[in-house]
Design an enzyme around this catalytic site. Structure first.
Site, PDB file in Angstrom:
ATOM      1  CD  GLU A  53      -2.523   1.092   2.780  1.00 39.63           C
ATOM      2  OE1 GLU A  53      -3.469   1.878   2.959  1.00 39.63           O
ATOM      3  OE2 GLU A  53      -2.166   0.243   3.637  1.00 39.63           O
ATOM      4  CE  LYS A 122      -7.105   1.386   3.686  1.00 36.38           C
ATOM      5  NZ  LYS A 122      -5.887   1.734   4.450  1.00 36.38           N
ATOM      6  CB  CYS A 205      -4.635  -1.767   4.178  1.00 39.40           C
ATOM      7  SG  CYS A 205      -3.898  -2.034   5.825  1.00 39.40           S
ATOM      8  CB  SER A 232      -0.457  -3.849   7.999  1.00 38.89           C
ATOM      9  OG  SER A 232      -0.885  -4.546   9.147  1.00 38.89           O
ATOM     10  CB  VAL A 411      -8.625 -60.795  13.091  1.00 32.41           C
ATOM     11  CG1 VAL A 411      -7.300 -60.084  13.340  1.00 32.41           C
ATOM     12  CG2 VAL A 411      -9.752 -60.094  13.834  1.00 32.41           C
ATOM     13  N   GLY A 413      -4.509 -60.393  10.393  1.00 37.96           N
ATOM     14  CA  GLY A 413      -3.150 -59.985  10.713  1.00 37.96           C
ATOM     15  C   GLY A 413      -2.643 -58.896   9.801  1.00 37.96           C
TER      16      GLY A 413
END
Length: 722
Positions: A53, A122, A205, A232, A411, A413
């Site tokens: 800016e 702005k 800004c 800023s 299951v 493994g």
């Protein structure tokens, strides 16, 4: 523009948030240094370069802003920058004070290839605490549809540049304003006609800090890239506040947000400056500068405008919001009145970027090798915590809703059944039920290894779930004999029938065991297997009463189990078995291995899961073309030494792939993905886990089962073979 390795061939745009030392109240000096940094950006293949800016004059010069000497010099500085851009690629956005109709405005001037495209004032001026901009400037929020004269500034080059000779004449058209003026107002969109999806808007800004920023309306009107020129001054905590605002704006607006602030050189009479610059996209940080740095620098990132466009297509409420607020954009060159006028009608200024494809080889954005798995260790831990508990909650809720049956689970493994089992055990803990209400069965077949069988038995025993072994070989032999399969005659025929007899028997046993024990079958198949169709349909592992894993890709599964270990969900004995399972090759164990041969490998058949999950993510979550996914894949996987890996990822498993290998495995992915939709169309219930999506026909993914992959395979012709 057809160069595969150029970002501009893949819907990406290179942007730069620039910061450089400012010489307060010395516009020509600032213009010269700005031009030098623009030339550096040009060499980097940048399409859009934004500067702070009031960067041409300095922000902290107070009442000097109202001096004619300074204002004249600011116009001369704009002219210097304009001339400097004639032979360069980047669109440039610089900050300067400009007078218009008896008032002074804090402006962003947009310049490209020697052309002043427009000026954005702005809209909102801070006049609180350390700010008193209303002393000098007028707000620009009421200037929609206006035009401005810039005395002493040539609005266009005297002749088309030699480098930009391919610019079409209409790139220098008169955008509905008098010939000696340029568009002026907060209602400007800048659209690159030859880069689809690249439309940007500029705000200054404070505009970002109000409840409804100009950029939010601009995004609704079609801007995919939002630019903020800031000054800023820095105070403790403000850098985090800025990042929060930029991140949230990019996420909420489905946009990229380019932010740059003043740094070195601004007056320290009452304030300090840190020169923070950053680029965010869809809430994700692409790049950020060092703060309090010396010298000039450009924070460069490649923005994916394809992904932004796709996100807006998918989120229909985004455009509904535009309709509700009456936001629209006029055609290029048309004054706002032609489409109704008012503050919510944006004018479109077009340009032809003509990007230099050869100057933008490479990729300047973070790219995870495992898009389902964050590289950041803290984020990975958080994701695993949430994923595991999503699964635990889901099965616990289902059990409560249907009368608290037992869980019946097979299951093996392997990773998937292991993870489903530890989810089931934790769900029982949460419900206050004994873990023996989980009935776990291991069902060895013709190719079950001693290691996986031992791991399955040991894990069930150490978790304290009910456990039983059922040998399926006798039943499998009987079926193979009944259907006169060659294996039953002693031949080593290991075809799909041989494999599916075993897979189907296991599922059949589980459903009958569920009937006999008042239970439900808990599925274990994961998202990656569903994408590739790596499951047996119907009476096979594709089916269950409920599945906790359909939203978890294979590449995340191992990290979930590692998280279960590291977070202490179970005792150390359980953890020892889990570690052994993690070290085991992924295999369906359906085909016996000959003496001295390795066991059957899933990834040799369907491709490396790390590549196939990569393709799946960008297909499912982003809807990208195969060639673009391949471009991303090559950047992520072509060099194992570059980039980062997830925390704890084994060194020996850090692979790399050529573009030819990537193309080959991708072709297999698309063929399998399209051919196996019928399996996904009949999926059992299961929870969505990741934002990356699921393949449930009731959730993220719906498609016919009889659609060919032809268009996607044809598009792959853009991918090099080597």
């Amino acid at each position: 523009m057809d160069e595969f390795y150029s970002i501009y061939s893949h819907g990406l745009v290179r942007v730069a948030a620039c910061t450089l030392p400012v010489a307060p109240a010395n516009p020509m000096d600032n213009a010269r240094h700005t031009a030098e940094l623009i030339r550096e950006c040009d060499l980097e293949g940048v399409a859009l370069a934004a500067f702070p800016e009031l960067g041409l004059t300095g922000y902290s010069i107070d009442d000097l802003l109202l001096q004619d000497t300074l204002l004249d010099a600011a116009l001369q500085a704009i002219e210097h920058v304009r001339q400097a851009t004639v032979e360069l690629q980047p669109i440039v956005v610089v900050g300067a004070p400009l007078a218009h109709a008896n008032r002074l405005y804090n402006c962003a001037v947009v310049i490209h290839a020697g052309r002043i495209l427009g000026v954005v004032p702005k809209s909102y001026l801070p006049d609180y605490r350390e700010f008193y901009e209303k002393r000098h400037f007028a707000p620009g929020d009421g200037l929609a549809g206006a035009a401005i004269r810039l005395p002493g500034v040539a609005l266009r080059p005297e002749a088309p540049s030699t480098r930009r000779a391919s610019h079409r004449v209409d790139a220098f058209a008169n955008y509905g304003v008098a010939p000696d003026t340029v568009p002026f107002g907060p209602d400007l969109l800048f659209d690159a006609k030859d880069v689809p999806g690249f439309t940007f808007h500029v705000e200054v800004c404070e505009d970002m800090w109000v409840p409804i920023p100009p950029s939010a309306r601009a995004a609704l009107a079609g801007a995919t890239v939002l630019v903020n020129l800031s000054s800023s001054p820095i105070t403790v905590g403000r850098a985090a506040d800025r990042a929060l605002m930029v991140q949230s704006a990019s996420a909420r607006c489905n946009a990229a947000y380019v932010y740059t602030a003043s740094g070195e050189g601004e007056s320290s009479t009452d304030l300090s400056w840190d020169g923070q610059s950053m680029v965010y996209e869809l809430g994700v940080k692409l790049a950020e500068s060092e703060r309090f740095a010396s010298g000039r620098h450009a924070t460069i990132a490649d923005v994916d405008v394809d992904a932004l466009r796709q996100e807006r297509l998918r989120q229909g409420s985004f455009d509904d919001n535009r309709t509700a607020f009456g936001v629209t954009a006029s055609p290029a060159g048309a004054p706002p009145a032609s489409v109704g006028g008012g503050a919510d009608v944006f004018r479109t200024v077009t340009l032809t970027l003509n990007p230099d494809a050869g100057g933008a080889v490479g990729l300047r954005r973070p790219l995870d090798r495992f898009p389902f798995v964050p590289d950041d260790e803290a984020q990975l831990n958080q994701d695993c915590y949430e994923a595991y508990n999503i699964q635990v909650y889901a099965i616990a809720q289902r059990l409560k809703a249907i009368g608290d049956p037992k869980i019946v689970i097979g299951v093996s493994g392997g990773l998937d059944s292991t993870h489903a089992l530890i989810v089931a055990a934790k769900a029982m803990d949460r419900l206050g039920r004994p873990r023996t209400d989980v009935l776990a069965y291991t069902m060895p077949g013709f190719a079950t290894s001693e290691r996986t069988k031992k791991n399955a038995e040991e894990l069930c025993e150490r978790l304290g779930v009910a456990f039983r072994e059922i040998d399926i070989q006798p039943a499998a032999r009987q079926i193979l004999e009944d259907i006169d399969h060659p294996f039953a005659r002693g031949e080593e025929t290991y075809d799909v029938t041989f494999e599916n007899v075993q897979a189907g028997l296991r599922t059949d046993f589980l459903f009958r065991l569920a009937n006999a024990n008042g239970g439900i079958v808990l599925g274990t198949g994961d998202l990656s297997e569903l994408a590739l169709g790596w499951c047996t349909f119907g009476v096979g592992d594709q089916m269950s009463h409920y599945n906790v894993n359909p939203g978890v890709p294979k590449t995340l599964m191992q990290h979930l189990i590692r998280w279960v270990i590291s977070s202490g969900q179970f005792d150390e004995q359980v953890n020892q078995t889990l570690r052994s399972i993690l070290d085991t090759e992924i295999s369906p164990e359906l085909i016996p291995a000959a003496n001295g041969e390795d066991m059957q490998s899933t990834q040799e058949k369907v491709g490396p899961y790390e590549l196939q999950d990569f393709t799946l993510y960008y297909l499912l979550r982003r809807g990208l073309r195969p060639s673009k996914i391949a471009f991303y894949t090559w950047h992520a996987w072509s060099d194992r030494e570059s980039g980062t890996w997830p925390a704890g990822f084994p060194e020996a498993e850090r692979n790399q792939y050529t573009i030819g290998e990537i193309r080959s495995w991708m072709e297999l992915f698309y063929k399998r993905f399209f051919a196996n939709q019928f399996k996904r169309s009949t999926l059992p219930n299961g929870p969505k886990v990741l934002a990356g999506g699921t393949l449930s026909p009731r959730g993220d993914w719906r498609m016919p089962s009889d659609v060919p992959a032809s268009a996607w395979l044809d598009e792959m012709s853009r991918i090099p073979r080597e």
